[in-house]
Motif scaffolding. Sequence first.
Motif, PDB file in Angstrom:
ATOM      1  N   LEU A 247       9.860   5.813   4.586  1.00 24.37           N
ATOM      2  CA  LEU A 247       8.889   4.751   4.337  1.00 24.37           C
ATOM      3  C   LEU A 247       8.556   4.021   5.643  1.00 24.37           C
ATOM      4  N   GLU A 248       9.580   3.723   6.426  1.00 21.28           N
ATOM      5  CA  GLU A 248       9.338   3.027   7.690  1.00 21.28           C
ATOM      6  C   GLU A 248       8.515   3.895   8.636  1.00 21.28           C
ATOM      7  N   THR A 249       8.727   5.200   8.623  1.00 23.80           N
ATOM      8  CA  THR A 249       7.925   6.118   9.446  1.00 23.80           C
ATOM      9  C   THR A 249       6.476   6.082   9.005  1.00 23.80           C
ATOM     10  N   VAL A 250       6.237   6.084   7.693  1.00 29.10           N
ATOM     11  CA  VAL A 250       4.869   6.014   7.157  1.00 29.10           C
ATOM     12  C   VAL A 250       4.205   4.711   7.574  1.00 29.10           C
ATOM     13  N   LEU A 251       4.948   3.594   7.496  1.00 30.36           N
ATOM     14  CA  LEU A 251       4.391   2.291   7.875  1.00 30.36           C
ATOM     15  C   LEU A 251       3.981   2.269   9.343  1.00 30.36           C
ATOM     16  N   VAL A 252       4.827   2.823  10.196  1.00 28.92           N
ATOM     17  CA  VAL A 252       4.504   2.889  11.631  1.00 28.92           C
ATOM     18  C   VAL A 252       3.263   3.754  11.842  1.00 28.92           C
ATOM     19  N   GLY A 253       3.196   4.867  11.112  1.00 26.97           N
ATOM     20  CA  GLY A 253       2.072   5.797  11.247  1.00 26.97           C
ATOM     21  C   GLY A 253       0.744   5.233  10.779  1.00 26.97           C
TER      22      GLY A 253
ATOM     23  N   ARG B 223       0.843  -1.213   0.000  1.00 26.25           N
ATOM     24  CA  ARG B 223       0.000   0.000   0.000  1.00 26.25           C
ATOM     25  C   ARG B 223       0.871   1.254   0.000  1.00 26.25           C
ATOM     26  N   ALA B 224       1.913   1.254   0.818  1.00 21.43           N
ATOM     27  CA  ALA B 224       2.792   2.433   0.897  1.00 21.43           C
ATOM     28  C   ALA B 224       3.567   2.650  -0.403  1.00 21.43           C
ATOM     29  N   LEU B 225       3.804   1.570  -1.154  1.00 23.98           N
ATOM     30  CA  LEU B 225       4.530   1.671  -2.420  1.00 23.98           C
ATOM     31  C   LEU B 225       3.630   2.039  -3.594  1.00 23.98           C
ATOM     32  N   THR B 226       2.305   1.875  -3.437  1.00 23.85           N
ATOM     33  CA  THR B 226       1.425   2.010  -4.603  1.00 23.85           C
ATOM     34  C   THR B 226       0.278   3.007  -4.432  1.00 23.85           C
ATOM     35  N   GLN B 227       0.048   3.533  -3.244  1.00 23.78           N
ATOM     36  CA  GLN B 227      -1.038   4.506  -3.070  1.00 23.78           C
ATOM     37  C   GLN B 227      -0.451   5.917  -3.105  1.00 23.78           C
ATOM     38  N   PRO B 228      -0.907   6.746  -4.068  1.00 18.52           N
ATOM     39  CA  PRO B 228      -0.290   8.061  -4.283  1.00 18.52           C
ATOM     40  C   PRO B 228      -0.158   8.922  -3.020  1.00 18.52           C
ATOM     41  N   HIS B 229      -1.180   8.936  -2.164  1.00 15.29           N
ATOM     42  CA  HIS B 229      -1.086   9.793  -0.964  1.00 15.29           C
ATOM     43  C   HIS B 229      -0.022   9.284  -0.001  1.00 15.29           C
ATOM     44  N   LEU B 230       0.204   7.967   0.018  1.00  9.95           N
ATOM     45  CA  LEU B 230       1.259   7.405   0.880  1.00  9.95           C
ATOM     46  C   LEU B 230       2.633   7.588   0.243  1.00  9.95           C
ATOM     47  N   ILE B 231       2.725   7.395  -1.076  1.00  6.74           N
ATOM     48  CA  ILE B 231       3.998   7.613  -1.786  1.00  6.74           C
ATOM     49  C   ILE B 231       4.474   9.046  -1.541  1.00  6.74           C
ATOM     50  N   GLN B 232       3.521   9.988  -1.559  1.00  6.43           N
ATOM     51  CA  GLN B 232       3.880  11.397  -1.345  1.00  6.43           C
ATOM     52  C   GLN B 232       4.497  11.604   0.040  1.00  6.43           C
ATOM     53  N   GLU B 233       4.043  10.832   1.023  1.00  4.15           N
ATOM     54  CA  GLU B 233       4.558  10.996   2.391  1.00  4.15           C
ATOM     55  C   GLU B 233       6.014  10.557   2.527  1.00  4.15           C
ATOM     56  N   TRP B 234       6.434   9.549   1.775  1.00  8.12           N
ATOM     57  CA  TRP B 234       7.805   9.036   1.966  1.00  8.12           C
ATOM     58  C   TRP B 234       8.736   9.312   0.795  1.00  8.12           C
ATOM     59  N   LEU B 235       8.174   9.618  -0.395  1.00  7.73           N
ATOM     60  CA  LEU B 235       9.033   9.799  -1.562  1.00  7.73           C
ATOM     61  C   LEU B 235       8.835  11.187  -2.165  1.00  7.73           C
ATOM     62  N   MET B 236       7.801  11.355  -2.995  1.00  7.51           N
ATOM     63  CA  MET B 236       7.536  12.642  -3.646  1.00  7.51           C
ATOM     64  C   MET B 236       6.076  12.701  -4.068  1.00  7.51           C
ATOM     65  N   LYS B 237       5.631  13.909  -4.428  1.00 11.16           N
ATOM     66  CA  LYS B 237       4.314  14.052  -5.040  1.00 11.16           C
ATOM     67  C   LYS B 237       4.307  13.240  -6.314  1.00 11.16           C
ATOM     68  N   ASN B 238       3.111  12.707  -6.697  1.00 12.05           N
ATOM     69  CA  ASN B 238       3.074  11.778  -7.825  1.00 12.05           C
ATOM     70  C   ASN B 238       1.663  11.604  -8.357  1.00 12.05           C
ATOM     71  N   ASP B 239       1.578  11.000  -9.531  1.00 14.44           N
ATOM     72  CA  ASP B 239       0.282  10.583 -10.080  1.00 14.44           C
ATOM     73  C   ASP B 239       0.380   9.101 -10.465  1.00 14.44           C
ATOM     74  N   PHE B 240       0.904   8.319  -9.528  1.00 14.62           N
ATOM     75  CA  PHE B 240       1.165   6.893  -9.730  1.00 14.62           C
ATOM     76  C   PHE B 240      -0.132   6.085  -9.768  1.00 14.62           C
ATOM     77  N   LYS B 241      -0.140   5.061 -10.605  1.00 16.00           N
ATOM     78  CA  LYS B 241      -1.173   4.024 -10.595  1.00 16.00           C
ATOM     79  C   LYS B 241      -0.449   2.704 -10.808  1.00 16.00           C
ATOM     80  N   PRO B 242      -0.778   1.662 -10.037  1.00 16.57           N
ATOM     81  CA  PRO B 242      -0.092   0.372 -10.190  1.00 16.57           C
ATOM     82  C   PRO B 242      -0.623  -0.406 -11.396  1.00 16.57           C
ATOM     83  N   VAL B 243      -0.419   0.173 -12.586  1.00 16.63           N
ATOM     84  CA  VAL B 243      -0.902  -0.416 -13.832  1.00 16.63           C
ATOM     85  C   VAL B 243       0.264  -0.428 -14.832  1.00 16.63           C
ATOM     86  N   VAL B 244       0.568  -1.589 -15.402  1.00 15.34           N
ATOM     87  CA  VAL B 244       1.671  -1.698 -16.354  1.00 15.34           C
ATOM     88  C   VAL B 244       1.460  -0.724 -17.510  1.00 15.34           C
TER      89      VAL B 244
END
Length: 136
Positions: A128-134, A26-47
């Motif tokens: 990422l680990e901080t987001v997971l704990v949160g 979830r933290a690797l693929t949900q845009p609002h979570l990705i933003q918390e640990w990596l960067m702002k994005n418009d990611f979708k887990p679609v090839v």
Amino acid sequence: MNDTSTEIRTVVVERDVAFPPEKIWRALTQPHLIQEWLMKNDFKPVVDHSFKLTAEWGSVDCQVLEVEANKTLSYTWNAHGLESVVTWILTPRGAGTHLRMEQSGFRRDQEQAYQGAKYGWQRFFANLETVLVGQG
């Protein structure tokens, strides 16, 4: 005969994380979570989905290459002349998960990008680990 100018290097970061693969996924693929640990994005887990990661310093153009839920995620990472691939591998280990991230594609003449990635991914992993704990 070995031409080191074409040698490709890879940054690898591995951690054992005390959370199940589903939660890390979830933290690797949900845009609002990705933003918390990596960067702002418009990611979708679609090839083949093209997305952009954006930060104060600029942006990274990406395209999803592989999605295997809770196991493998891979995407291109192109910025400032660097054309690379980021691959996440999640392996259940006991009550947690072994998380491996590889960023491959650094040419010998991209030492600054290579060193920056080595430093940057350590920081991103900590975030990422901080987001997971949160997430509880």
